[in-house]
Design a protein around this motif. Structure first.
Motif, PDB file in Angstrom:
ATOM      1  N   ARG A 150       0.921  -1.100  -0.016  1.00 58.89           N
ATOM      2  CA  ARG A 150       0.227  -0.090  -0.097  1.00 58.89           C
ATOM      3  C   ARG A 150       0.709   1.161  -0.039  1.00 58.89           C
ATOM      4  O   ARG A 150       1.913   1.399   0.451  1.00 58.89           O
ATOM      5  CB  ARG A 150      -0.906   0.095   1.214  1.00 58.89           C
ATOM      6  CG  ARG A 150      -2.091  -1.071   1.065  1.00 58.89           C
ATOM      7  CD  ARG A 150      -2.937  -0.999   2.440  1.00 58.89           C
ATOM      8  NE  ARG A 150      -3.715   0.148   2.504  1.00 58.89           N
ATOM      9  CZ  ARG A 150      -5.105   0.195   1.769  1.00 58.89           C
ATOM     10  NH1 ARG A 150      -5.471  -0.849   1.549  1.00 58.89           N
ATOM     11  NH2 ARG A 150      -5.857   1.278   2.231  1.00 58.89           N
ATOM     12  N   PRO A 152       0.737   4.537   1.296  1.00 56.42           N
ATOM     13  CA  PRO A 152       0.182   5.038   2.979  1.00 56.42           C
ATOM     14  C   PRO A 152      -0.610   6.225   2.486  1.00 56.42           C
ATOM     15  O   PRO A 152      -1.721   6.727   3.350  1.00 56.42           O
ATOM     16  CB  PRO A 152       1.414   5.192   3.762  1.00 56.42           C
ATOM     17  CG  PRO A 152       2.418   4.436   3.397  1.00 56.42           C
ATOM     18  CD  PRO A 152       2.395   4.297   1.746  1.00 56.42           C
ATOM     19  N   ASP A 155      -4.186   5.868   1.681  1.00 54.36           N
ATOM     20  CA  ASP A 155      -4.944   5.078   2.635  1.00 54.36           C
ATOM     21  C   ASP A 155      -6.333   5.740   2.716  1.00 54.36           C
ATOM     22  O   ASP A 155      -6.663   6.893   3.341  1.00 54.36           O
ATOM     23  CB  ASP A 155      -4.485   4.766   4.019  1.00 54.36           C
ATOM     24  CG  ASP A 155      -3.369   3.739   3.621  1.00 54.36           C
ATOM     25  OD1 ASP A 155      -3.275   3.094   2.657  1.00 54.36           O
ATOM     26  OD2 ASP A 155      -2.571   3.732   4.603  1.00 54.36           O
ATOM     27  N   GLN A 191       5.963  12.421  -1.589  1.00 50.94           N
ATOM     28  CA  GLN A 191       4.650  11.828  -1.475  1.00 50.94           C
ATOM     29  C   GLN A 191       3.935  12.814  -2.654  1.00 50.94           C
ATOM     30  O   GLN A 191       4.284  13.672  -3.162  1.00 50.94           O
ATOM     31  CB  GLN A 191       4.014  12.310  -0.218  1.00 50.94           C
ATOM     32  CG  GLN A 191       3.787  13.826   0.210  1.00 50.94           C
ATOM     33  CD  GLN A 191       3.054  13.723   1.664  1.00 50.94           C
ATOM     34  OE1 GLN A 191       3.079  13.028   2.166  1.00 50.94           O
ATOM     35  NE2 GLN A 191       2.881  15.205   1.854  1.00 50.94           N
TER      36      GLN A 191
END
Length: 603
Positions: A150, A152, A155, A191
């Protein structure tokens, strides 16, 4: 005589003792007769007799000791019966723990049900493959991610679309805003970062260095991948409903919506290769334009005969061009590989144009003409010659130097309801040296379409209609050299919390999904690095939930057995469920990129 008595009490060796005594006595008599004449010889004879007697006594003593001690031990050791082997204990399956609720019971009896429920409870993005560009694991410096993991940041988030390359990726969030990440976007970004906002985007396509985005209104935008270019390039002035009011967007982008669209006509689909892109409108017209800024398309993939950098019309180099050769053929599907294009129309015909160096257009390779710059009809009916079936192309897919067609063939006069009335097949052609054709063979160039056995001629029984129906493909996602297929098999997502007339044993199950092709960067998701030429299943993405289920169902013995058994990953089809306290229409989708793969929760 003493020696003779001792020997007579011995074992095997004692039976030879009398013979030895007689032999000694026979030799002694003539020698004794000669002693009277020779005293010295007599003493020698007596010495010899004493020596023999001493040796005989020692030998007899040793034999007796062996008999009393050694042989007894020998008999004791070998007289024992061999130890009995214990019979293996029969291990019975431990009883399943009692379910605490109806939903818990469903999770216990079905791995597929658990996967569907977890995809609703924990929406997000799983990614794996090459991480050299920090795409599948933005916060990690690992070169590879060998199995689904995954991201994060996503999420609990729902996405409209996602596209991945080896060094950059882009996604559209639930609000329609663009997110970007990867080293080609920014070396410092760890990110996903919002870039283009407020355009209500619905789908994406990516080229070598630009992102093509389609809005819900039909507008098409071309955005540079690089954050530096976004900040330094020219920024268009946005319009507003307030008179004399304008504002500058914070990033550089270009609008590439065709200008000569008819009233109520809009762009509905986009697809991009490394240097070119196709746009499909609601009336079936197709436009093409240069989607990259490094090189102008020069392999005929734009579908405009004679169009090149030197012959292009005045204006921007990436202005859209209508492919007029396709007029009269209302196109319904479009697809692009790295340097070639495929389209199909509503009548079931398929056309190809662009690079054909690997046979990816479905035509024989011609060394004097390695590309075709005008849409050319694929002879798909020839694939069913001698079967009396009429072939109709239902979809086209492409990626890298490989192409796929889905075809439905049927006999015109077949009886209604007959099993062979409709046959659904998938055909592949092009480059297949690393297994991306999916046929189980390793072929450098396949110019004639070949049937993919894993997705051809399949049927299943539909309980809802009480009939046998063909299994179709929902869609294919084709990366640069690997692919994934989502089957349109009968699924069940009726158990969503407010279902009625269901028993405690009714469960959900999703659609089958298979992967194949190049696995150099672990992009197949098997955890191994070998290429796969035959479509294969993966284990469920949420291994923690699967392990927890195995632990709760049975004891250790059966738990180990279940861990050895492979439950296949099934992807969740679209349905209305409650996520984060609100009702949304949610499904899982797969996206194959250049050495990377992702499965995400889509709206």
């Amino acid at each position: 005589m003493l020696a003779t008595r001792c020997l007579s009490r011995g074992t095997t060796h004692a039976r030879n003792a009398p013979r030895l005594s007689r032999t000694i006595a026979t030799r002694s008599r003539p020698q004794t007769a000669r002693v009277a004449a020779h005293p010295y010889a007599q003493r020698r004879q007596q010495h010899f007799v004493r020596s023999v007697a001493a040796v005989t006594a020692l030998w007899a003593t040793a034999t007796a000791w062996q008999y009393l001690h050694g042989e007894r031990i020998f008999r004791e050791v070998h007289a024992e019966e061999p130890p009995k082997e214990e019979e293996p204990k029969i291990k019975f399956e431990a009883a399943r723990r009692a379910a605490t609720s109806i939903d818990d019971n469903r999770n216990l009896i079905s791995s597929q049900h658990l996967q569907v429920v977890k995809s609703w409870e924990n929406p997000g993005v799983y990614a794996w493959g090459s991480n050299s560009g920090r795409v599948v694991a933005p916060e990690s410096d690992d070169v590879y991610v060998k199995s689904p993991q995954r991201i994060p940041f996503f999420d609990g988030k729902l996405l409209r679309d996602i596209k991945l390359e080896r060094n950059f990726a882009a996604a559209i969030d639930e609000r329609g805003d663009l997110l970007q990440w990867g080293t080609a976007f920014s070396n410092d970004a760890r990110q996903p970062t919002h870039t283009l906002r407020g355009m209500n985007l619905v789908s994406l396509a990516v080229s070598r260095d630009r992102i093509v985005a389609l809005s819900r209104s039909g507008a098409v935008y071309s955005i540079p991948v690089s954050q530096e270019e976004q900040q330094s390039g020219p920024k268009p002035v946005s319009t507003s409903w307030v008179p004399f009011w304008g504002a500058s967007n914070n990033i550089s982008y270009r609008t590439r919506t065709p200008e000569n669209l008819a009233y109520n006509e809009k762009v509905t689909r986009i697809s991009s290769g490394l240097e070119h892109a196709l746009m499909l409108t609601s009336t079936g017209r197709v436009y093409s334009f240069a989607s990259g800024s490094q090189d102008y398309p020069r392999k005929g993939q734009l579908g405009i005969p004679g169009l090149s950098w030197g012959t292009r019309p005045e204006g921007a180099f990436d202005m859209p061009h209508e492919i007029t050769t396709l007029k009269g053929f209302p196109v319904s599907k479009i697809a692009t590989g790295d340097f070639h294009s495929l389209v199909s129309d509503s009548a079931g015909r398929a056309f190809g144009f662009g690079d054909n160096s690997q046979g990816q257009l479905g035509f024989e390779y011609n060394p004097e003409a390695t590309y075709i710059d005008a849409p050319s009809l694929l002879p798909t009916q020839r694939l069913y010659s001698g079967t009396a079936q009429q072939a109709s192309v239902t979809n086209v897919f492409a990626g890298g130097n490989t192409s796929f067609l889905t075809i439905e063939a049927q006999k015109p006069n077949a009886a209604p309801g007959a099993i062979d009335r409709v046959t659904v097949d998938t055909w592949s052609f092009g480059f297949g040296l690393t297994g991306q054709l999916g046929t189980g063979r390793w072929i450098h160039a396949q110019s004639t379409p070949v049937k993919v056995p894993a997705f051809s001629g399949l049927f299943e029984y539909d309980e809802n209609t009480s009939s046998v129906i063909p299994i179709r493909l929902a869609y294919l996602s084709i990366g640069a050299n690997h692919a994934a297929a989502v089957m349109n098999n009968v699924a069940s997502v009726v158990v969503s919390g407010k279902s009625r007339r269901l028993t405690e044993n009714d469960t959900n199950w999703g659609r089958d999904i298979l992967f194949w092709g190049n696995n150099e960067f672990y992009q197949i998701g098997t955890g191994k690095r070998n290429n796969v030429s035959t479509p294969t299943y993966l284990q469920p993405l949420d291994q923690a939930a699967e392990a927890e289920r195995a632990a709760s169902v049975t004891g250790n013995f059966v738990k180990q057995k279940m861990e050895r058994e492979m439950h296949r990953f099934q992807i969740t089809p679209k349905t209305k469920v409650k996520v984060n306290g609100r009702n949304v229409e949610l499904e899982q989708r797969v996206e194959c990129g250049r050495g990377v793969t992702a499965v995400y929760s889509a709206v």
